[in-house]
Design a protein around this motif. Structure first.
Motif, PDB file in Angstrom:
ATOM      1  N   ASP A 110       0.835  -1.206   0.000  1.00  0.00           N
ATOM      2  CA  ASP A 110       0.000   0.000   0.000  1.00  0.00           C
ATOM      3  C   ASP A 110       0.866   1.250   0.000  1.00  0.00           C
ATOM      4  OD1 ASP A 110      -2.232  -1.531   0.066  1.00  0.00           O
ATOM      5  OD2 ASP A 110      -2.774  -1.103   2.154  1.00  0.00           O
ATOM      6  N   HIS A 111       0.349   2.310  -0.632  1.00  0.00           N
ATOM      7  CA  HIS A 111       1.082   3.575  -0.646  1.00  0.00           C
ATOM      8  C   HIS A 111       0.965   4.314   0.675  1.00  0.00           C
ATOM      9  CE1 HIS A 111       2.631   3.930  -4.755  1.00  0.00           C
ATOM     10  NE2 HIS A 111       1.659   3.080  -5.025  1.00  0.00           N
ATOM     11  N   ASP A 112      -0.097   4.011   1.426  1.00  0.00           N
ATOM     12  CA  ASP A 112      -0.295   4.694   2.697  1.00  0.00           C
ATOM     13  C   ASP A 112      -0.545   3.612   3.763  1.00  0.00           C
ATOM     14  OD1 ASP A 112      -0.816   6.642   4.539  1.00  0.00           O
ATOM     15  OD2 ASP A 112      -2.936   6.821   3.985  1.00  0.00           O
ATOM     16  N   PRO A 113       0.460   2.751   4.018  1.00  0.00           N
ATOM     17  CA  PRO A 113       0.198   1.553   4.826  1.00  0.00           C
ATOM     18  C   PRO A 113      -0.042   1.883   6.306  1.00  0.00           C
ATOM     19  CG  PRO A 113       2.544   1.734   4.394  1.00  0.00           C
ATOM     20  CD  PRO A 113       1.894   2.860   3.661  1.00  0.00           C
ATOM     21  N   TRP A 114      -0.869   1.063   6.964  1.00  0.00           N
ATOM     22  CA  TRP A 114      -1.173   1.294   8.381  1.00  0.00           C
ATOM     23  C   TRP A 114       0.092   1.214   9.229  1.00  0.00           C
ATOM     24  CZ3 TRP A 114       0.267  -2.494  11.757  1.00  0.00           C
ATOM     25  CH2 TRP A 114       0.411  -3.795  11.254  1.00  0.00           C
ATOM     26  N   PHE A 115       1.083   0.435   8.772  1.00  0.00           N
ATOM     27  CA  PHE A 115       2.247   0.187   9.637  1.00  0.00           C
ATOM     28  C   PHE A 115       3.267   1.321   9.606  1.00  0.00           C
ATOM     29  CE2 PHE A 115       2.993  -2.115   5.625  1.00  0.00           C
ATOM     30  CZ  PHE A 115       4.220  -1.605   5.236  1.00  0.00           C
ATOM     31  N   GLN A 116       2.991   2.368   8.807  1.00  0.00           N
ATOM     32  CA  GLN A 116       3.974   3.472   8.780  1.00  0.00           C
ATOM     33  C   GLN A 116       4.067   4.174  10.130  1.00  0.00           C
ATOM     34  OE1 GLN A 116       2.894   6.936   6.286  1.00  0.00           O
ATOM     35  NE2 GLN A 116       1.020   5.836   5.864  1.00  0.00           N
ATOM     36  N   SER A 117       3.017   4.032  10.954  1.00  0.00           N
ATOM     37  CA  SER A 117       3.081   4.648  12.277  1.00  0.00           C
ATOM     38  C   SER A 117       3.546   3.644  13.343  1.00  0.00           C
ATOM     39  CB  SER A 117       1.696   5.183  12.653  1.00  0.00           C
ATOM     40  OG  SER A 117       0.775   4.103  12.626  1.00  0.00           O
ATOM     41  N   VAL A 118       3.824   2.411  12.933  1.00  0.00           N
ATOM     42  CA  VAL A 118       4.231   1.379  13.913  1.00  0.00           C
ATOM     43  C   VAL A 118       5.724   1.066  13.765  1.00  0.00           C
ATOM     44  CG1 VAL A 118       3.858  -1.011  14.650  1.00  0.00           C
ATOM     45  CG2 VAL A 118       1.903   0.399  13.949  1.00  0.00           C
ATOM     46  N   LEU A 119       6.153   0.759  12.545  1.00  0.00           N
ATOM     47  CA  LEU A 119       7.571   0.450  12.333  1.00  0.00           C
ATOM     48  C   LEU A 119       8.347   1.764  12.194  1.00  0.00           C
ATOM     49  CD1 LEU A 119       7.305  -2.624   9.945  1.00  0.00           C
ATOM     50  CD2 LEU A 119       7.666  -2.587  12.378  1.00  0.00           C
ATOM     51  N   PRO A 120       9.519   1.863  12.828  1.00  0.00           N
ATOM     52  CA  PRO A 120      10.231   3.145  12.856  1.00  0.00           C
ATOM     53  C   PRO A 120      10.803   3.558  11.496  1.00  0.00           C
ATOM     54  CG  PRO A 120      11.131   1.579  14.476  1.00  0.00           C
ATOM     55  CD  PRO A 120      10.179   0.818  13.624  1.00  0.00           C
ATOM     56  N   ASP A 121      11.013   4.866  11.365  1.00  0.00           N
ATOM     57  CA  ASP A 121      11.790   5.459  10.257  1.00  0.00           C
ATOM     58  C   ASP A 121      11.146   5.286   8.886  1.00  0.00           C
ATOM     59  OD1 ASP A 121      13.762   5.920  12.252  1.00  0.00           O
ATOM     60  OD2 ASP A 121      14.531   3.883  11.945  1.00  0.00           O
ATOM     61  N   TYR A 122       9.824   5.164   8.843  1.00  0.00           N
ATOM     62  CA  TYR A 122       9.154   4.961   7.552  1.00  0.00           C
ATOM     63  C   TYR A 122       9.320   6.185   6.655  1.00  0.00           C
ATOM     64  CZ  TYR A 122       5.677   3.896   4.025  1.00  0.00           C
ATOM     65  OH  TYR A 122       5.059   3.646   2.819  1.00  0.00           O
ATOM     66  N   LYS A 123       9.696   5.971   5.402  1.00  0.00           N
ATOM     67  CA  LYS A 123       9.665   7.054   4.418  1.00  0.00           C
ATOM     68  C   LYS A 123       9.509   6.499   3.001  1.00  0.00           C
ATOM     69  CE  LYS A 123      14.703   7.916   4.226  1.00  0.00           C
ATOM     70  NZ  LYS A 123      15.245   7.349   5.440  1.00  0.00           N
ATOM     71  N   GLU A 124       8.890   7.290   2.142  1.00  0.00           N
ATOM     72  CA  GLU A 124       8.810   6.943   0.717  1.00  0.00           C
ATOM     73  C   GLU A 124      10.180   7.219   0.094  1.00  0.00           C
ATOM     74  OE1 GLU A 124       6.207   5.730  -1.440  1.00  0.00           O
ATOM     75  OE2 GLU A 124       5.345   5.167   0.495  1.00  0.00           O
ATOM     76  N   LEU A 125      10.544   6.456  -0.924  1.00  0.00           N
ATOM     77  CA  LEU A 125      11.870   6.601  -1.542  1.00  0.00           C
ATOM     78  C   LEU A 125      11.818   7.525  -2.760  1.00  0.00           C
ATOM     79  CD1 LEU A 125      13.031   2.869  -1.480  1.00  0.00           C
ATOM     80  CD2 LEU A 125      13.899   4.731  -0.047  1.00  0.00           C
ATOM     81  N   ASP A 126      12.894   8.310  -2.960  1.00  0.00           N
ATOM     82  CA  ASP A 126      13.025   9.114  -4.187  1.00  0.00           C
ATOM     83  C   ASP A 126      13.202   8.170  -5.371  1.00  0.00           C
ATOM     84  OD1 ASP A 126      13.233  11.188  -2.507  1.00  0.00           O
ATOM     85  OD2 ASP A 126      15.443  11.277  -2.567  1.00  0.00           O
ATOM     86  N   ALA A 127      12.813   8.688  -6.539  1.00  0.00           N
ATOM     87  CA  ALA A 127      12.958   7.891  -7.771  1.00  0.00           C
ATOM     88  C   ALA A 127      14.404   7.429  -7.961  1.00  0.00           C
ATOM     89  CB  ALA A 127      12.500   8.722  -8.964  1.00  0.00           C
ATOM     90  N   ALA A 128      15.378   8.256  -7.521  1.00  0.00           N
ATOM     91  CA  ALA A 128      16.794   7.928  -7.725  1.00  0.00           C
ATOM     92  C   ALA A 128      17.198   6.663  -6.960  1.00  0.00           C
ATOM     93  CB  ALA A 128      17.653   9.103  -7.259  1.00  0.00           C
ATOM     94  N   ARG A 129      16.417   6.277  -5.954  1.00  0.00           N
ATOM     95  CA  ARG A 129      16.804   5.110  -5.148  1.00  0.00           C
ATOM     96  C   ARG A 129      16.036   3.850  -5.534  1.00  0.00           C
ATOM     97  NH1 ARG A 129      17.209   7.017   0.941  1.00  0.00           N
ATOM     98  NH2 ARG A 129      18.699   5.300   1.075  1.00  0.00           N
ATOM     99  N   LEU A 130      15.314   3.913  -6.644  1.00  0.00           N
ATOM    100  CA  LEU A 130      14.539   2.740  -7.086  1.00  0.00           C
ATOM    101  C   LEU A 130      15.323   1.965  -8.133  1.00  0.00           C
ATOM    102  CD1 LEU A 130      11.064   4.463  -7.627  1.00  0.00           C
ATOM    103  CD2 LEU A 130      11.847   3.213  -5.594  1.00  0.00           C
ATOM    104  N   PRO A 131      15.291   0.623  -8.089  1.00  0.00           N
ATOM    105  CA  PRO A 131      15.930  -0.138  -9.162  1.00  0.00           C
ATOM    106  C   PRO A 131      15.129  -0.001 -10.464  1.00  0.00           C
ATOM    107  CG  PRO A 131      14.918  -1.620  -7.556  1.00  0.00           C
ATOM    108  CD  PRO A 131      14.673  -0.229  -7.077  1.00  0.00           C
TER     109      PRO A 131
END
Ligand code: FAD
Length: 364
Positions: A110-131
């Protein structure tokens, strides 16, 4: 008054449940199982898991995983000998996978997953860091469990609390009643037999099926852990990596093949797993492709998949013996282990209250 409890199953579900039950003086716990930590067998899922913590439940069903994370985090921080370490986890998504046939672990993507507030340090990645070939991704702090160490550690914790473990194979769940080390019939049976619940007499749960996972364990190291939303081959072939702590090697996965009982690793699938990993993470093999991988072993395990979701539920046998079920965790048995075991303790306590017992007991 004490309750004689027999837990059937010594996978992560049975061991964690026995551990939590044994924290109360009111429970005298015996574990019986066909397979114990140290065994590698197709009928025993727990040793084959990665295992990491990548939430797979929907927001509505997230109780088990939500309740497990704090305890796994505490053990990781405070108990190094349990064999768990923190690892950054990256998830890479392809838009086309979001529209395709549904994968059972979809909520993880999911793009807005429920666990982003549970597991630490959640962030979306910049395009430059995608394979190449991926449209979006995220990263957060998770863990990887060295399952060989962790299962043995759980056994030790159980023994320290007075739990007795015995080897036994039962063909009907009622037989468990006679295995309490107290010598009296069990007051309560806990069924934690995983996929065994499909055939075990008195349970025979037709919603159960294997979800076969083939893996390659290599000596090469790879940080962070990665998981992708799909592969060019499509389901049942998937892609993930996990770096186990304490020299446990790196797991390359894999497959999620519902209905497949095959115990022998398929060499063609193994080649595809390795090829996909070195394509997305060439650094794992020093840029040498598959030839740069040092294989420890190939393996296949059967996740205890249940079509209708996990069963944490109480019931009664024909003779009135109380039973509490805890099985059907598919691919999230570790990351839901404490939440589900806590659910069993609540059901056991409800039974004790109905029997007129006080729940005010001395903790051990
Ligand atoms: P099991 O481990 O299968 O244990 C069942 C127990 O019941 C055994 O002791 C068995 O001997 C006993 N038993 C069964 N029938 C009988 C009988 N008739 N008499 C006596 N004893 C009996 N989970 C995660 O959380 N994170 C991951 O990253 C992850 N990755 C995975 C990767 C792979 C390749 C696989 C295969 C699984 C993965 N899983 C993961 C899932 C996880 O391994 C399972 O959900 C979990 O191990 C299930 O544990 P269990 O104790 O319920 O069952």
């Amino acid at each position: 008054m004490t309750n004689a409890i027999v837990v059937v199953g010594a996978g992560v579900s049975g061991l964690t449940t026995a551990l939590l039950l044994s924290k109360s003086n009111a429970n005298v716990v015996t574990i019986i199982a066909k397979h114990m930590p140290g065994d590698y067998d197709i009928e025993y899922a727990s040793p084959w898991a990665g295992a990491n913590f990548l939430p797979m439940s929907t927001r509505e069903n997230s109780r088990w995983e939500r309740r497990t994370w704090p305890e796994i985090k505490r053990i990781t921080e405070e108990v190094p000998e349990a064999g768990i370490h923190f690892q950054t986890s990256r998830i890479f998504r392809r838009d086309k996978d979001m529209e395709g046939p549904s994968c059972p672990s979809d909520p993880m993507f999911d793009h807005d997953p429920w666990f982003q507030s549970v597991l630490p340090d959640y962030k979306e990645l910049d395009a430059a860091r995608l394979p190449a070939g991926h449209d979006s991704g995220c990263e957060f702090t998770s863990v990887c469990i060295n399952t060989a160490m962790y299962l043995q550690w759980l056994v030790g914790q159980c023994i320290k609390n007075g739990v007795v473990l015995k080897r036994a194979v039962i063909s009907h769940i009622r037989e468990a009643k006679n295995y309490s080390h107290t010598g009296k019939p069990a007051d309560i049976i806990v069924n934690a037999t995983g996929l065994g619940s499909l055939k075990l007499g008195g349970v025979e749960d037709q919603a159960m099926a294997p979800s076969r996972g083939q893996i390659v364990l290599v000596r090469n190291e790879l940080h962070p852990m990665i998981t992708t939303s799909g592969t060019e081959e499509g389901l049942p072939e998937i892609l993930y990596t996990m770096q186990r702590p304490a020299g446990g090697g790196t797991i390359l996965g894999g497959t999620y093949d519902i209905g497949n009982w095959e115990s022998v690793p398929d060499p063609n699938i193994a080649l595809r797993i390795m090829r996909r990993v070195v394509e997305v993470c060439p650094e794992i093999a020093g840029g040498k492709g598959i030839d740069g991988l040092s294989v420890i072993r190939h393996g296949a395990g059967l996740r205890p998949y249940r079509k209708t979701g996990v069963r944490v539920e109480r019931g009664k046998l024909d003779d009135g013996t109380r039973i509490v079920h805890n099985y059907g965790h598919a691919g999230w048995g570790y990351q839901g282990s404490y939440g589900c075991a806590e659910g069993v303790v609540e059901l056991v306590n409800a039974i004790r209250e109905e029997n007129g017992e006080s729940l005010v007991t001395e903790p051990k």
